[in-house]
Structures are given as structure tokens and as C-alpha cells.
Design an enzyme around this catalytic site. Structure first.
Site, short mmCIF file in Angstrom:
data_model
loop_
_atom_site.label_atom_id
_atom_site.label_comp_id
_atom_site.label_asym_id
_atom_site.label_seq_id
_atom_site.Cartn_x
_atom_site.Cartn_y
_atom_site.Cartn_z
CG ASP A 1 -2.28 0.66 0.93
OD1 ASP A 1 -2.27 1.71 0.29
OD2 ASP A 1 -3.32 0.14 1.36
CG HIS B 1 -1.70 1.13 -3.60
ND1 HIS B 1 -1.53 0.23 -4.62
CD2 HIS B 1 -2.54 0.54 -2.72
CE1 HIS B 1 -2.25 -0.85 -4.37
NE2 HIS B 1 -2.87 -0.69 -3.23
#
Length: 520
Positions: A296, A330
Site C-alpha cells: 500500500d 500504491h
């Protein structure tokens, strides 16, 4: 021969951290570190740690490249009163025994100026609670393996009502809201003057068979962090490797004066919600020489969702992030989406972003509120490679149950009121991004409260030959793009100075609702 410059940025009783100046995140050539005239190690990182030193001892330190060297600098390590070996408190380190109680006993017994030492071994634990004036030192070869049995973890309640029912005591938190969560593998609550250091590993042991299964479902309480610091002061994490966290890896919460130095933070690329470092409503945070590779966002700066932002009005502010490498997440650096208390004065310098979806990612939306101010953001001397979209500013981020509502997603003009967020000044200087894919930059402000001031100076962006389509921003109505140039909408002042975009397809600049545009 030119002189190499370095600073000693951390001294402990048994280690030093050196930061080489003006050579980027990684030096072009390897160098040697000499301690008292003997070569101690070879490296190519601009931030390097020297371990296995003695307390209260003077050392002569020098750095030598093939073509240059530094002055010899004398540094004295810190004092140490006593070392408490957790093995002497009953810890086995045999990868079978639950060593939580034994290590916790050593922590509780440690006096000010003392050190809790975890020698090499495999220690099974659940949660360890920190206390003030503590040094927790994980030796090379020491690994703390966390339990995955939810029934063994203490719960931190989101709210406990005061006796007079006028105030609330907040312990637990989940994604910006005050909710019950499990205590972190390492937990500090209202502690100060803490150092977690060493060459060991803290392993959350998370996988898709345990913590990462059904991640949007609360099971007893919300998932623990690897390290959770709640209302702490003067905490430093140094040298340790953190991996396989059940959720966010490092989560300081309403905490101040924090340092994260020469760490390794690892989670598989397919692990959910495993942000690397999420300072939430924190002040004075320094992140230096940290390597992130995650599933993430690498660093996500937050300050609570709507309730916490409006109640406490505590921004995350005064953050310095430098000499770090972000990989596979991300976003390399993300602001939001839980940032209703605001984010101010963030500097990111001399970093590498590799194979992340986005470089800078701002996520906000209507409803975050008038305290949701993002201002004073500087990115300088940044190298990116295979970042899908280097710069994303999205004021229509579709989070929360109402994320797809007309109020949040409408591109029409709405009245400015207490629900309207604000984005001020953002500067990007000396940026080189190669092998990009979806877009060079995607910036979409609110029509009623435009992004105030965006500067790009000395920016070189080029695309991968076989660029892959991707969605540059998570907002309704945005499809996949490929080799899109600068998309900018609803910005008061946009300045591009010495900006080069090569290999794009279609328009280089798509500008709408820009009040003042300057290109040199």
C-alpha cells in the site's frame, strides 16, 4: 582531493548513524567507513549505521571514496547505566516458547539510562508495551515473531467516557476514526524518551490465511499495527527491520518529536492496507534513510477523518523525509485521505520512488472540512522510475460510504462552507521521472475552492516505451489513460519552469479552469 562531508545524525550508547551530504539517496560509488583507522564496512547508501560500539567511548570516524575522503571526526557514544538481557528474565528465544511476559518484565524493570537487550534468537510474542526512558535493542539475528491468534491480543477501546461524562479517552483507532483495535505488536501509550534500535527484525507473521483475510470485516476488533505510538514524545526507531504487518506497519498517533532512521519496512506487494509509515496528527517527524517495499502507501500522512479532525483540529505538520527509497506501493508519499485536521509543512528531499503507482498522491474531498488544509509541501531532488503517475492531486477521492454521492463527486460549483477542504502551495523542484505510464501529472481541484499555487521547476518526465494503461486518480468519471501529459483543472496559479515531457501521446498540457498560467 575533494573532501566528503557527512553528519552524525544519531548517537546511541552502542551505535552511530552517518549521513553523507550532497550525493543523493545512494552514492554513485561504494565507499568505506573507517573506525579508529580500521575499515568497519562498505556501503553505497547515503545513510549508514555503525553498530557494536561501546558506551561512553570516543571513536575516530572517516569516510573514504576512491576519489575523495572526509576529515577524521571524533565522536563519543552515549552513556549506558546497565544492560538487562531478556534471557536472564526467562526468555528462551527458541521459536516455541511464548516469551512475551519475560521480555515485558525486563522492559518494566529497566531503569532510566538502561538498555533492554534481546540477543540473537527467535522470540514468540503477542504485544509488548513500552515505557518511558527505555532503550530496546534487538541484536543481529534476533527476531520477534508475533502471534496471529486474535484471542491473545489486548484490545484498545476507541472511546472510554470520563466519570463526569464530559470528556472521552481515546485509545483505539482505525482509518481515522476512534474505533476499537487490537494493541500493536509494539505499543507505546503516553510514553516519552524511547529508543528502539538494533539490527534485529520484528515480524508480524501476517498472511492471507490470518490477518489479511476479509480485511474489511471487523473480527473482535480492528487489526493491530506492527508499531503503534499513541500520544508519545521523543521516540526514535533505528536500524530495525519491520515486516509482514497485520495492517499499517508504523503508526504514530497524536505524537510529537519522532525519528525514523535507517529502517527497512517490508510487506508483500499484494498485502492489503500495509502502509509503511502513517504519522497521524503528529508534529516534528523526521524520516531518514528508510527503505520501504509494501502493498500500500509507503508513507501516508494523516490527521483523522471528519469527526477526529473537527474535534481535535490537530494537523500533521513539520515533517522532513529525506534519503529514503520507496518501492512497489500504491503511493510513495500520500497525503490523506484521512486528513480532516490538515497537513502542513512537509519536505521530501533526495529520495527514490521505484515502481509505485504514484509519486505524490493527495487524496481529499468535500466533507473533510475547513481544517483540512494542505499547505507548504515541497518535493526536491527526487528520482522516479516506473511510477505510473508521478503527481496526483485529487479533491474528489471516493472514500467513505458517501464517496460516490453527488455532493462528493459533482464537478459543479458548490458554496464554500465548513465542509470545504483547502489545498495551498505545492512545489516540485529538480524532479526526474523515467518510464512513466498513465500520466505525467493529474491535478483536479474543486471549482469552488481551487488549488492555490503549484510550481514545477526543473522537472524531466519521460514515458516507458511500452507504457501500460492505468487510472491516474480514484474519482468518478476517470478512465484509464496512457502517456497523458499534464492534466490540470481548477488551479489558481500553475507555473512550469524548465519542464520537459518526452514521449507523450496526445496533448502535452490539458489545462482547464487555470486562473494564472506561467511557462518558461
Amino acid at each position: 582531493m575533494d573532501k566528503v562531508k557527512f553528519d552524525v545524525i544519531l548517537k546511541t550508547a552502542r551505535s552511530l548513524v552517518l549521513e553523507i551530504k550532497d550525493r543523493g539517496c545512494y552514492t554513485s560509488d561504494e565507499y568505506d567507513v573507517y573506525i579508529n583507522g580500521a575499515r568497519a564496512l562498505r556501503n553505497n547508501k547515503s545513510v549508514v549505521s555503525i553498530f557494536d560500539l561501546k558506551p561512553a567511548t570516543a571513536y575516530e570516524v572517516q569516510i573514504k571514496f576512491a576519489e575523495a575522503e572526509s576529515e577524521v571526526v571524533t565522536v563519543c557514544t552515549e552513556d549506558e547505566f546497565v544492560t538487562l538481557n531478556v534471557r536472564e528474565f526467562g526468555a528462551k528465544g527458541d521459536n516455541v516458547t511464548d516469551d512475551t511476559l519475560f521480555i515485558q518484565c525486563a522492559i518494566n524493570a529497566c531503569p532510566k539510562g538502561g538498555r533492554v537487550w534481546i540477543p540473537a534468537g527467535d522470540y514468540r510474542i503477542t504485544t509488548l508495551f513500552l515505557k518511558s526512558d527505555l532503550i530496546l535493542d534487538l541484536d543481529r539475528g534476533a527476531t520477534l515473531y508475533a502471534s496471529t491468534d486474535r484471542a491473545k491480543f489486548p484490545i484498545l477501546p476507541g472511546f472510554i467516557t470520563s466519570y463526569d461524562e464530559m470528556e472521552q479517552y481515546n485509545l483505539g483507532t482505525w482509518e481515522g476514526n476512534p474505533l476499537d483495535c487490537f494493541a500493536g505488536i509494539i505499543t507505546g501509550i503516553n510514553v516519552s524518551n524511547v529508543l528502539i534500535t538494533g539490527q534485529g527484525t520484528i515480524d508480524g507473521c501476517a498472511s492471507h490465511e490470518n490477518w489479511w483475510d476479509s480485511v474489511r470485516t471487523r473480527k473482535i476488533a480492528w487489526r493491530p499495527r506492527l508499531v503503534f505510538l499513541n500520544h508519545c514524545e521523543n521516540v526514535t526507531l533505528h536500524g530495525v527491520k519491520f515486516q509482514n504487518s497485520p495492517s499499517w506497519n508504523l503508526h504514530p498517533y497524536f505524537s510529537n518529536h519522532l525519528r525514523f532512521i535507517d529502517l527497512i519496512v517490508l510487506n508483500p506487494a499484494n498485502s492489503p492496507n500495509t502502509d509503511g509509515l502513517d504519522p497521524e496528527s503528529c508534529n516534528d517527524v523526521e524520516v531518514v534513510g528508510v527503505y520501504f517495499s509494501l502493498g500500500d502507501d509507503c508513507i501516508a500522512i494523516k490527521s483523522g477523518k471528519i469527526y477526529m479532525g473537527a474535534k481535535h483540529r490537530t494537523p500533521s505538520q513539520n515533517l522532513m523525509i529525506r534519503q529514503c527509497c520507496m518501492r512497489d506501493g500504491h503511493g510513495s508519499i500520500t497525503i490523506g485521505s484521512e486528513m480532516a485536521g490538515g497537513v502542513r509543512n512537509v519536505t521530501v528531499r533526495d529520495c527514490k520512488f521505484l515502481h509505485t503507482d504514484r509519486g505524490l498522491r493527495i487524496k481529499t474531498r468535500r466533507g473533510r472540512g475547513r481544517d483540512a488544509v494542505i499547505d507548504g509541501i515541497l518535493f526536491e531532488n527526487i528520482e522516479m522510475d516506473h511510477v505510473m503517475t508521478p503527481i496526483v492531486m485529487n479533491e474528489f477521492y471516493f472514500c467513505d460510504p458517501d464517496g460516490h454521492s453527488e455532493y462528493v463527486q459533482s464537478k459543479e460549483f458548490y458554496p464554500v462552507d465548513e465542509r470545504t477542504p483547502y489545498i495551498g502551495t505545492l512545489e516540485f523542484k529538480n524532479i526526474k521521472a523515467a518510464n512513466c505510464h498513465a500520466a505525467a501529472a493529474y491535478m483536479y481541484g474543486l471549482p469552488e475552492e481551487k488549488i492555490k499555487n503549484v510550481l514545477f521547476e526543473n522537472v524531466d518526465i519521460s514515458y516507458a516505451d511500452e507504457a501500460i494503461e492505468g487510472v491516474p486518480a480514484m474519482m468518478d468519471g476517470v478512465g484509464k489513460t496512457r502517456k497523458l501529459g499534464f492534466f490540470a483543472k481548477n488551479i489558481e496559479k500553475l507555473a512550469l519552469k524548465n519542464v520537459t515531457i518526452t514521449g507523450q501521446e496526445g496533448e502535452e498540457l490539458i489545462l482547464e479552469g487555470i486562473d494564472k498560467f506561467l511557462r518558461e
